[in-house]
Design a protein around this motif. Structure first.
Motif, PDB file in Angstrom:
ATOM      1  N   ARG A  75       5.532  20.051  77.694  1.00  0.00           N
ATOM      2  CA  ARG A  75       4.451  19.066  77.799  1.00  0.00           C
ATOM      3  C   ARG A  75       5.016  17.672  77.508  1.00  0.00           C
ATOM      4  NH1 ARG A  75       2.364  22.866  79.867  1.00  0.00           N
ATOM      5  NH2 ARG A  75       0.208  23.555  79.658  1.00  0.00           N
ATOM      6  N   ARG A 133       3.173  34.991  85.676  1.00  0.00           N
ATOM      7  CA  ARG A 133       3.321  35.257  87.118  1.00  0.00           C
ATOM      8  C   ARG A 133       3.925  36.617  87.406  1.00  0.00           C
ATOM      9  NH1 ARG A 133       4.560  29.816  86.125  1.00  0.00           N
ATOM     10  NH2 ARG A 133       3.187  28.346  87.194  1.00  0.00           N
ATOM     11  N   SER A 149       5.532  26.479  78.844  1.00  0.00           N
ATOM     12  CA  SER A 149       6.080  25.389  79.663  1.00  0.00           C
ATOM     13  C   SER A 149       6.010  24.088  78.856  1.00  0.00           C
ATOM     14  CB  SER A 149       5.307  25.282  80.969  1.00  0.00           C
ATOM     15  OG  SER A 149       3.943  25.180  80.697  1.00  0.00           O
ATOM     16  N   ARG A 188      -2.591  30.453  75.734  1.00  0.00           N
ATOM     17  CA  ARG A 188      -2.725  30.626  77.189  1.00  0.00           C
ATOM     18  C   ARG A 188      -1.484  30.112  77.910  1.00  0.00           C
ATOM     19  NH1 ARG A 188      -2.402  28.159  81.319  1.00  0.00           N
ATOM     20  NH2 ARG A 188      -1.902  26.399  79.989  1.00  0.00           N
ATOM     21  N   SER A 242       0.758  30.504  82.020  1.00  0.00           N
ATOM     22  CA  SER A 242       0.774  31.133  83.352  1.00  0.00           C
ATOM     23  C   SER A 242       1.687  32.354  83.312  1.00  0.00           C
ATOM     24  CB  SER A 242       1.288  30.145  84.401  1.00  0.00           C
ATOM     25  OG  SER A 242       0.374  29.106  84.576  1.00  0.00           O
ATOM     26  N   THR A 284      -3.151  28.422  94.041  1.00  0.00           N
ATOM     27  CA  THR A 284      -3.835  27.521  94.978  1.00  0.00           C
ATOM     28  C   THR A 284      -2.912  27.177  96.143  1.00  0.00           C
ATOM     29  OG1 THR A 284      -3.107  25.539  93.824  1.00  0.00           O
ATOM     30  CG2 THR A 284      -5.248  26.409  93.180  1.00  0.00           C
ATOM     31  N   GLN A 285      -1.627  27.467  95.980  1.00  0.00           N
ATOM     32  CA  GLN A 285      -0.618  27.025  96.946  1.00  0.00           C
ATOM     33  C   GLN A 285      -1.006  27.295  98.412  1.00  0.00           C
ATOM     34  OE1 GLN A 285       3.056  29.186  96.903  1.00  0.00           O
ATOM     35  NE2 GLN A 285       4.277  27.325  96.949  1.00  0.00           N
ATOM     36  N   SER A 339      -2.025  22.683  84.621  1.00  0.00           N
ATOM     37  CA  SER A 339      -2.182  21.659  85.673  1.00  0.00           C
ATOM     38  C   SER A 339      -1.267  21.991  86.837  1.00  0.00           C
ATOM     39  CB  SER A 339      -1.843  20.268  85.134  1.00  0.00           C
ATOM     40  OG  SER A 339      -0.504  20.213  84.688  1.00  0.00           O
TER      41      SER A 339
HETATM   42  C1  LIG Z   1      -5.345  23.392  89.808  1.00  0.00           C
HETATM   43  C2  LIG Z   1      -4.137  24.245  89.514  1.00  0.00           C
HETATM   44  C3  LIG Z   1      -3.423  24.824  90.557  1.00  0.00           C
HETATM   45  C4  LIG Z   1      -2.323  25.652  90.282  1.00  0.00           C
HETATM   46  N1  LIG Z   1      -1.691  26.287  91.318  1.00  0.00           N
HETATM   47  C5  LIG Z   1      -0.697  27.172  91.053  1.00  0.00           C
HETATM   48  C6  LIG Z   1      -0.100  27.938  92.113  1.00  0.00           C
HETATM   49  O1  LIG Z   1      -0.452  27.834  93.276  1.00  0.00           O
HETATM   50  N2  LIG Z   1       0.876  28.801  91.774  1.00  0.00           N
HETATM   51  C7  LIG Z   1       1.295  28.972  90.476  1.00  0.00           C
HETATM   52  O2  LIG Z   1       2.174  29.771  90.232  1.00  0.00           O
HETATM   53  N3  LIG Z   1       0.757  28.256  89.458  1.00  0.00           N
HETATM   54  C8  LIG Z   1      -0.246  27.384  89.719  1.00  0.00           C
HETATM   55  N4  LIG Z   1      -0.842  26.700  88.692  1.00  0.00           N
HETATM   56  C9  LIG Z   1      -0.346  26.876  87.318  1.00  0.00           C
HETATM   57  C10 LIG Z   1       0.522  25.696  86.876  1.00  0.00           C
HETATM   58  O3  LIG Z   1       1.773  25.722  87.538  1.00  0.00           O
HETATM   59  C11 LIG Z   1       0.709  25.769  85.338  1.00  0.00           C
HETATM   60  O4  LIG Z   1      -0.551  25.602  84.737  1.00  0.00           O
HETATM   61  C12 LIG Z   1       1.647  24.722  84.799  1.00  0.00           C
HETATM   62  O5  LIG Z   1       2.963  24.934  85.269  1.00  0.00           O
HETATM   63  C13 LIG Z   1       1.685  24.742  83.257  1.00  0.00           C
HETATM   64  O6  LIG Z   1       2.093  26.000  82.787  1.00  0.00           O
HETATM   65  P1  LIG Z   1       1.152  26.867  81.840  1.00  0.00           P
HETATM   66  O7  LIG Z   1      -0.059  27.289  82.635  1.00  0.00           O
HETATM   67  O8  LIG Z   1       2.001  28.062  81.450  1.00  0.00           O
HETATM   68  O9  LIG Z   1       0.752  26.042  80.653  1.00  0.00           O
HETATM   69  C14 LIG Z   1      -1.922  25.877  88.934  1.00  0.00           C
HETATM   70  C15 LIG Z   1      -2.655  25.286  87.897  1.00  0.00           C
HETATM   71  C16 LIG Z   1      -3.760  24.487  88.170  1.00  0.00           C
HETATM   72  C17 LIG Z   1      -4.565  23.904  87.035  1.00  0.00           C
END
Ligand SMILES: Cc1cc2nc3c(=O)[nH]c(=O)nc-3n(C[C@H](O)[C@H](O)[C@H](O)COP(=O)(O)O)c2cc1C
Length: 329
Positions: free
Chosen positions: A313, A124, A311, A120, A122, A273-274, A26
């Motif tokens: 929850r 980076r 991360s 799953r 993120s 998406t930033q 999210s």
């Molecule tokens: C709609 C949406 C937009 C997001 N935009 C960004 C982003 O611009 N940059 C980024 O690094 N992560 C982005 N994320 C990832 C979230 O930061 C990440 O899902 C959240 O911190 C939870 O971590 P996890 O994915 O490891 O479970 C986005 C996730 C979603 C669903």
């Protein structure tokens, strides 16, 4: 012969749904969803009280996050051996209602995607140099292409790099934006630990510039270097025909299906998406990259070299409005 009505969920089954939803990605890890279980119907609610004025002024990312949660909810129901039908709603806080149907056999594919939910995360960082086979790439695209959602491999990486570099420089200097991001940067240990927000570790300076969330100290390579880095990655731009809430939800469900497919195939990924929220950025992206619709997210993937940390929850109880768990403990 009278048809037997589908059975309501047990409290253990509701717990399984809650865990699956909670692990969805999210925006800023805000987890902007709740579940309302009503017999054989489950409403996915959007927590509109979660407001990110700078990152997400129109609630697009919040809705996409709900879409990702909806994919997990559907997969969990299917793996519990139940058929289900999803209907988009846009009244009060409900964004979708999932109607649970009769027992059905679990497919290997649903099983694999469901088991990817917990793995799953993120990622980076830069990816390894191992090439992603064309068949694997195609599998991701097939997983995400649904009605009205298009996945585009961006061409013109020099122009893409120019736009991303520009956005990075703007966001670095944007004090309001940086204040909001700091509020959602989480400490995962110690007394200030919370169950939401992006962990500090996940935004380490080793993360690839522009692959994560831009902070005041994020380095910006020059455009040519950035274009080379983009060329070394696998990128998909998630586009929708229009820009409605239903399309944001659809983009989120598609995004999560791609992400889980990637995870099931031992790939790692992250979402960007930033920069899309900067005024005029989407329109520039559409014209420079010749996109077939409205860009909603950029998905980058590859084979990981290092593991990404999980991360936090929120407690599962917070998933249910007013403790209404439909009998779940
Ligand atoms: C709609 C949406 C937009 C997001 N935009 C960004 C982003 O611009 N940059 C980024 O690094 N992560 C982005 N994320 C990832 C979230 O930061 C990440 O899902 C959240 O911190 C939870 O971590 P996890 O994915 O490891 O479970 C986005 C996730 C979603 C669903």
């Amino acid at each position: 012969m009278t048809a037997v009505a589908p059975a309501a969920l047990t409290s253990e089954q509701i717990g399984t749904l809650a865990r699956a939803v909670s692990r969805a990605p999210s925006v800023h890890n805000t987890q902007p969803w709740q579940l309302l279980v009503r017999g054989t119907e489950v409403d996915l609610l959007e927590r509109r009280s979660v407001v990110l004025r700078r990152q997400d002024p129109f609630g697009r990312d919040r809705m996409m996050s709900c879409g990702a949660a909806l994919t997990n909810l559907e997969l969990a129901l299917r793996v519990l051996g139940r058929d289900c039908h999803v209907a988009f709603r846009d009244d009060e806080d409900a964004v979708a209602t999932v109607t649970i149907g009769r027992p059905r056999a679990v497919s290997d594919r649903d099983f694999a995607l469901y088991h990817a939910i917990a793995r799953r995360r993120s990622h980076r960082h830069e990816f390894s140099h191992s090439r992603v086979a064309a068949a694997v790439h195609t599998a991701l695209v097939v997983a995400g292409e649904t009605t009205g959602v298009h996945l585009v491999v961006p061409a013109h990486l020099d122009k893409f790099a120019q736009l991303l570099g520009f956005a990075t420089r703007v966001l670095r200097e944007d004090r309001g934006y940086q204040r909001e991001l700091a509020m959602w940067t989480a400490h995962t240990t110690g007394p200030s630990a919370t169950g939401d927000g992006v962990p500090e570790d996940a935004l380490s300076p080793e993360a690839l510039p522009v692959a994560g969330l831009v902070r005041t100290d994020t380095p910006v390579p020059d455009d040519a270097v950035l274009a080379d880095r983009l060329a070394a990655e696998n990128l998909l731009v998630v586009c929708t025909d229009g820009d409605t809430r239903a399309e944001h939800l659809a983009a989120g469900t598609a995004l999560q299906r791609i992400w889980l497919t990637a995870t099931a195939k031992a790939l790692a990924a992250s979402v960007i998406t930033q920069p899309l929220h900067l005024t005029g950025f989407r329109a520039r992206l559409v014209s420079e990259l010749v996109l077939p619709g409205v860009p909603q997210a950029i998905f980058r993937f590859g084979y990981p070299e290092v593991p990404a940390a999980p991360s936090p929850r929120l407690p599962l109880g917070e998933l249910f409005p007013d403790g209404h768990r439909g009998g779940a403990r």
